[in-house]
Design a protein around this motif. Sequence first.
Motif, short mmCIF file in Angstrom:
data_model
loop_
_atom_site.label_atom_id
_atom_site.label_comp_id
_atom_site.label_asym_id
_atom_site.label_seq_id
_atom_site.Cartn_x
_atom_site.Cartn_y
_atom_site.Cartn_z
N UNK A 152 0.80 -1.23 0.00
CA UNK A 152 0.00 0.00 0.00
C UNK A 152 0.82 1.27 0.00
N UNK A 153 2.00 1.26 0.61
CA UNK A 153 2.79 2.49 0.72
C UNK A 153 3.37 2.94 -0.61
N UNK A 154 3.46 2.05 -1.59
CA UNK A 154 4.07 2.40 -2.88
C UNK A 154 3.04 2.58 -3.99
N UNK A 155 1.77 2.65 -3.67
CA UNK A 155 0.72 2.77 -4.67
C UNK A 155 0.20 4.20 -4.74
N UNK A 156 -0.42 4.52 -5.89
CA UNK A 156 -1.05 5.83 -6.05
C UNK A 156 -2.40 5.86 -5.34
N UNK A 157 -3.04 7.04 -5.40
CA UNK A 157 -4.30 7.21 -4.68
C UNK A 157 -5.39 6.29 -5.24
N UNK A 158 -5.48 6.17 -6.57
CA UNK A 158 -6.54 5.36 -7.17
C UNK A 158 -6.29 3.86 -6.92
N UNK A 159 -5.05 3.46 -7.02
CA UNK A 159 -4.74 2.05 -6.74
C UNK A 159 -4.92 1.74 -5.26
N UNK A 160 -4.68 2.74 -4.41
CA UNK A 160 -4.88 2.55 -2.98
C UNK A 160 -6.35 2.32 -2.66
N UNK A 161 -7.24 3.03 -3.37
CA UNK A 161 -8.68 2.83 -3.17
C UNK A 161 -9.09 1.43 -3.61
N UNK A 162 -8.55 0.97 -4.73
CA UNK A 162 -8.85 -0.38 -5.19
C UNK A 162 -8.31 -1.42 -4.22
N UNK A 163 -7.12 -1.15 -3.67
CA UNK A 163 -6.52 -2.07 -2.70
C UNK A 163 -7.36 -2.14 -1.43
N UNK A 164 -7.89 -0.98 -1.02
CA UNK A 164 -8.72 -0.96 0.19
C UNK A 164 -9.99 -1.77 -0.01
N UNK A 165 -10.63 -1.64 -1.18
CA UNK A 165 -11.83 -2.43 -1.46
C UNK A 165 -11.50 -3.92 -1.53
N UNK A 166 -10.34 -4.24 -2.10
CA UNK A 166 -9.91 -5.64 -2.16
C UNK A 166 -9.68 -6.21 -0.76
N UNK A 167 -9.07 -5.41 0.11
CA UNK A 167 -8.82 -5.86 1.48
C UNK A 167 -10.13 -6.07 2.24
N UNK A 168 -11.11 -5.20 2.01
CA UNK A 168 -12.41 -5.37 2.66
C UNK A 168 -13.09 -6.64 2.17
N UNK A 169 -13.00 -6.91 0.86
CA UNK A 169 -13.58 -8.14 0.31
C UNK A 169 -12.87 -9.37 0.86
N UNK A 170 -11.55 -9.29 0.98
CA UNK A 170 -10.81 -10.42 1.53
C UNK A 170 -11.13 -10.64 3.01
N UNK A 171 -11.34 -9.55 3.74
CA UNK A 171 -11.70 -9.68 5.15
C UNK A 171 -13.07 -10.35 5.30
N UNK A 172 -14.00 -9.99 4.41
CA UNK A 172 -15.31 -10.64 4.41
C UNK A 172 -15.17 -12.12 4.07
N UNK A 173 -14.33 -12.42 3.09
CA UNK A 173 -14.09 -13.82 2.72
C UNK A 173 -13.46 -14.59 3.87
N UNK A 174 -12.51 -13.98 4.56
CA UNK A 174 -11.87 -14.64 5.69
C UNK A 174 -12.85 -14.89 6.83
N UNK A 175 -13.80 -13.98 7.01
CA UNK A 175 -14.83 -14.21 8.04
C UNK A 175 -15.66 -15.44 7.70
N UNK A 176 -16.01 -15.56 6.41
CA UNK A 176 -16.77 -16.74 5.98
C UNK A 176 -15.93 -18.01 6.11
N UNK A 177 -14.64 -17.92 5.76
CA UNK A 177 -13.75 -19.08 5.87
C UNK A 177 -13.60 -19.50 7.33
N UNK A 178 -13.56 -18.54 8.25
CA UNK A 178 -13.44 -18.86 9.67
C UNK A 178 -14.62 -19.69 10.15
N UNK A 179 -15.82 -19.33 9.69
CA UNK A 179 -17.01 -20.09 10.07
C UNK A 179 -17.02 -21.46 9.41
N UNK A 180 -16.71 -21.48 8.10
CA UNK A 180 -16.79 -22.73 7.34
C UNK A 180 -15.77 -23.75 7.85
N UNK A 181 -14.54 -23.30 8.11
CA UNK A 181 -13.50 -24.24 8.53
C UNK A 181 -13.77 -24.81 9.92
#
Length: 225
Positions: free
Chosen positions: A180-209
């Motif tokens: 994240x520290x080496x990305x531009x503002x627009x890529x940082x926004x995309x990275x933030x959305x990706x991290x939120x999606x991954x966090x949601x996926x990890x929450x589901x994985x925690x329950x499923x596993x």
Amino acid sequence: MMVNLFSVFDPSTSMFNLSMNWTSTMLGILIMPMMFWLIPSRSLIMWNMITSTLHNEFKTLLGPNGFNGSTFIFISVFSLILFNNFMGLFPYIFTSTSHLAFTLTLSLPLWISFMIYGWINHTQHMFAHLVPQGTPAVLMPFMVCIETISNLIRPGTLAVRLAANMIAGHLLMTLLGNTGSSLSYYLMSALLLTQIALLTLESAVSIIQSYVFAVLSTLYSSEVN
């Protein structure tokens, strides 16, 4: 400036313009056991519904030969893994379920106890499990070897499955977060959305596993009856 010695006891603590003086007075209520509350909270009602559903499902998997109350062992295992999985999603908290030292400690004693009980009390039944029904006589020696190996690696597969799934998601989130520290503002926004999606996926994985671990443990115990 302190006017007198007793002015240190004057109410003065605040946070976000909210008085925090009497917070300590209410902290004892938070740790009061739920049985002493007049009306159970919504979270307790939801958790009771989850455990009741798991109890009915595990009871069905164990069949009529299962011991009464044995489902609570697997519900406890499910609760322990689920709690540790979710705690690992918070920053700076050690994820114990991503290490084999924790997962093998859960799976190995369960599998050993199932094997000891099955071979002592249902020896003929355990021998019958080594040869699936309808196997040709020529393939029987090979099937015994295959079934024996698959039976021996069960605790390892339980432990590795849980640890690998927890490591994979956490590792991916860490690798993406370090860029994240080496990305531009627009890529940082995309990275933030990706991290939120991954966090949601990890929450589901925690329950499923945690559910998969408990269900497979129940299935392994039902085979020795």
